[in-house]
Each structure stands twice: as structure tokens, then as C-alpha cells.
Design a protein around this motif. Structure first.
Motif, PDB file in Angstrom:
ATOM      1  N   TRP A 203      -7.212  -4.247 -14.958  1.00  0.00           N
ATOM      2  CA  TRP A 203      -5.925  -4.245 -14.281  1.00  0.00           C
ATOM      3  C   TRP A 203      -6.082  -3.554 -12.919  1.00  0.00           C
ATOM      4  CZ3 TRP A 203      -2.318  -7.333 -15.932  1.00  0.00           C
ATOM      5  CH2 TRP A 203      -2.173  -7.604 -17.297  1.00  0.00           C
ATOM      6  N   VAL A 204      -5.546  -4.199 -11.883  1.00  0.00           N
ATOM      7  CA  VAL A 204      -5.630  -3.640 -10.529  1.00  0.00           C
ATOM      8  C   VAL A 204      -4.225  -3.577  -9.936  1.00  0.00           C
ATOM      9  CG1 VAL A 204      -6.579  -3.893  -8.216  1.00  0.00           C
ATOM     10  CG2 VAL A 204      -7.939  -4.606 -10.206  1.00  0.00           C
ATOM     11  N   ALA A 205      -3.810  -2.368  -9.560  1.00  0.00           N
ATOM     12  CA  ALA A 205      -2.498  -2.175  -8.924  1.00  0.00           C
ATOM     13  C   ALA A 205      -2.656  -2.337  -7.413  1.00  0.00           C
ATOM     14  CB  ALA A 205      -1.954  -0.793  -9.257  1.00  0.00           C
ATOM     15  N   THR A 206      -1.866  -3.218  -6.827  1.00  0.00           N
ATOM     16  CA  THR A 206      -1.929  -3.458  -5.385  1.00  0.00           C
ATOM     17  C   THR A 206      -0.786  -2.731  -4.677  1.00  0.00           C
ATOM     18  OG1 THR A 206      -0.632  -5.501  -5.648  1.00  0.00           O
ATOM     19  CG2 THR A 206      -3.023  -5.701  -5.706  1.00  0.00           C
ATOM     20  N   ASP A 207      -1.076  -2.271  -3.445  1.00  0.00           N
ATOM     21  CA  ASP A 207      -0.079  -1.534  -2.649  1.00  0.00           C
ATOM     22  C   ASP A 207       0.574  -0.438  -3.494  1.00  0.00           C
ATOM     23  OD1 ASP A 207      -0.539  -3.171  -0.411  1.00  0.00           O
ATOM     24  OD2 ASP A 207       0.864  -4.675  -1.167  1.00  0.00           O
TER      25      ASP A 207
END
Length: 360
Positions: A203-207
Motif C-alpha cells: 500500500w502506498v499513500a500519495t500526497d
């Protein structure tokens, strides 16, 4: 008038008896299947007998709600089919009694059952299913969560995750917050992001915005382009937790939808479930409405085999229409209310039309 009352009570008594038999038969069948599916888990984790029994008892309200339309339909078709086979329908006609008038109490019973299912769905089923989920987490070690008006809450070894909305098809989490907790329950970090995507098996959280809370001093805020989110289950495992929203009552789910829309998120797919909490219980009344003319049309050829066969055909037809309209609603091709209500409207129209072919 007295003769009418006797006939009505007699018909209702036979219907109620067959309805009880149908419900109990389906209930035993479902529990037996569920028992075989969970037997290995129960034995593997050494669950006490009393706790195991409670596990299945908690599922009973949900099972009853699901099987009630078919049970109602079978009870109508079998009771009226047996009346026809034994010549009792002919005797009612010969006595100068309007057939449909004497069967009106069955329609009233259908409305009563629909109302009872709505009450069970709102007051009993959500609480019971939450106990089932708690049982799975406690005894089976299944990582789970809770669903409320603020969205999904999942607790892991890393901390507490809050997710406003899940798109399992696109593998995207919307309105994401992670509260990193240190023992004894001290907030260490808070990570917020409007969008978290599943990329390269993580999982990658952007901004994202990261808040750090040191033991002494002021909180530190930092905006980052992206940050890996560790400790959260994979998309396939999130499906079970996301489905918890289906266990919410009408009022609770409506609050959740309003919160989503206030934050600018799309909530159409949840509205289908919301409206379904009204339209699905009404299926019990509609099955009575449809079942009466079908049972009367079969006449003396009616019996147990014919009644059960008709029940399977009608119930399967409803399920097909329900699945198609639900898929169209989730795809945004039809409005949520129409998606939830169309199967009821269609079968109500079919039942009403069939009454025109019933001989009085």
C-alpha cells in the motif's frame, strides 16, 4: 361473516404451520452446512462447546432474514396447493365465497412478516453479526475491524487504521488515516492521505501528511509525496472487513452515507444497500402476492413437488433479476433506488397481473 372468519383462521393456521416447518428446515440445513465448514477451525483452535454453540446462534437472525422469502413462498404454494388437491378450494367457491377475499389475510400476513424482517434487520441482525465477527477475531485469529459512520476501523500491531471508503476493484483506499500507537497507548505518528493505492504488493499513500508527536515539544507536520503503509492487510483480506457495512442497520448506514457525501466521496453503491434494507424485506409480501395466483392456477395438479418446484423457479427468477439490477446500479448505469426497487416492482406487477387469470 362468521363462516368467513372460520375460513380465514383455518387458511392462516395451515399457512403458519407450513411456514414454521419451512423456516426450521432451511435453518437446520444452513446451520449444518455452516457447521461442517467451520468444524476444522473450531477443533483446531480448541473452542469450547458453549462458545461454539453461541457462534451459530448469533447467525440465526441473519439466516432467517435471508431464507424468509423462499420459506413464505413455499408455505403459500404448498398450503393452497393442498387445499386445491383436497377439493377445499372448490368447496369455498361452491359456497358462494369470493376466493380472493377469503385469502386477503395471507396478504396481511405477508405485510406483517415484511415488517418483522425490517425490525430484525435493524435491531437484531447487526448486533448479532458483530458478535460473529468478534468471535472470528478472538478464536480464529482473523484480522478484522469494525464499520461505523466514520468508515472502517482496523486495529493491527502497528496501530489503528481508519478508511472512509474502499474500492476493491481498483485496489484504492480513500480518506485514509493511520494512528501509530506506542505502548501504553501513546500516539506516535498520524499519517493522512486522501488516496492509498495497492502498488507492487504494498500500500502506498500519495500526497500524504505525516504528523509526529514527540514525547516533549510540539507536534511536527510534514507533507510527503508518497509513503509506504505497512501493517495493513492485503486487498483480498480487506474484502471481508469492507463487507461489514452490510451488517449495519438502516439508520447507521444512512449516517455513514451522509458523512461520505459531506466529504465529497461517491456513495452510490452504499445507497443500493441502504434502499435494499427496505426493498428486500418487502419481498416476503411480494412472494405471497405472487404465490397465491400461481398456487390457484395449478389447481388439483398442485402438490408438494409442484409447490417446491414453483418456489425454486420463482425464487431463482427473482435472484437473477436482483443480481442484474444490482450490478447495473453498482456500475452507475441505473440510479441506486431503481436498482434496489426494480425487482420488487417487476414481481409485484407480475403478481397483480396473475390475479386477472384467477377464477373466482
Amino acid at each position: 361473516l362468521k363462516r368467513m372468519k372460520i375460513l380465514e383462521r383455518y387458511i392462516l393456521a395451515e399457512f403458519a404451520k407450513l411456514l414454521l416447518i419451512s423456516v426450521l428446515s432451511f435453518l437446520v440445513l444452513f446451520i449444518m452446512v455452516d457447521l461442517f465448514e467451520n468444524m476444522d477451525n473450531l477443533m483446531k483452535h480448541g473452542v469450547p462447546v458453549f462458545q461454539s454453540v453461541l457462534f451459530f446462534i448469533y447467525k440465526i437472525p441473519f439466516i432467517i432474514v435471508q431464507i424468509s422469502p423462499v420459506a413464505v413462498l413455499i408455505a403459500v404454494l404448498l398450503s393452497l396447493g393442498l387445499f386445491s388437491r383436497h377439493g377445499e378450494i372448490t368447496a369455498i367457491k361452491a359456497g358462494g365465497v369470493r376466493l380472493l377475499k377469503v385469502l386477503m389475510p395471507l396478504l396481511a400476513a405477508g405485510l406483517l412478516i415484511s415488517t418483522a424482517v425490517m425490525v430484525i434487520n435493524e435491531a437484531v441482525t447487526p448486533a448479532a453479526l458483530k458478535k460473529v465477527d468478534n468471535f472470528r477475531q478472538q478464536w480464529f485469529g482473523i484480522q478484522g475491524g469494525t464499520f461505523g459512520k466514520e468508515g472502517m476501523w482496523v486495529r493491527t500491531s502497528r496501530g489503528i487504521f481508519n478508511i472512509r471508503q474502499i474500492d476493491l476493484k481498483g485496489k484504492v483506499l480513500k480518506g485514509f488515516t493511520l494512528y501509530e500507537i506506542e505502548k501504553p497507548f501513546t500516539l506516535k505518528n498520524r499519517i493522512q492521505s486522501k488516496r492509498v493505492v495497492w502498488k507492487d504488493d504494498r500500500w502506498v499513500a500519495t500526497d500524504a501528511t505525516v504528523w509526529s508527536f514527540p514525547g516533549k515539544g510540539e507536534a511536527v507536520k510534514k507533507d510527503v509525496g508518497s509513503v509506504d503503509v505497512q501493517g495493513l492487510m492485503e486487498p483480498e483480506d480487506l474484502a471481508d472487513v469492507e463487507n461489514l457495512q452490510k451488517n449495519m442497520g438502516f439508520i447507521e448506514l444512512r449516517k455513514y452515507i451522509r458523512g461520505l457525501e459531506a466529504d465529497g466521496y461517491e456513495a452510490s453503491r452504499y445507497k443500493i444497500d441502504l434502499y435494499g434494507k427496505i426493498t428486500f424485506p418487502l419481498v416476503n409480501f411480494i412472494m405471497v402476492l405472487v404465490g397465491i395466483p400461481f398456487a390457484l392456477k395449478t389447481g388439483r395438479h398442485g402438490g408438494i413437488a409442484v409447490g417446491i418446484g414453483l418456489s425454486v423457479v420463482i425464487a431463482f427468477s427473482y435472484w437473477v433479476v436482483f443480481a442484474v439490477t444490482r450490478s447495473l446500479g453498482q456500475a452507475g448505469m441505473v440510479p441506486p433506488m431503481l436498482s434496489a426497487a426494480f425487482p420488487d416492482i417487476l414481481f409485484f406487477a407480475v403478481g397483480a397481473l396473475m390475479y386477472g387469470f384467477v377464477r373466482q
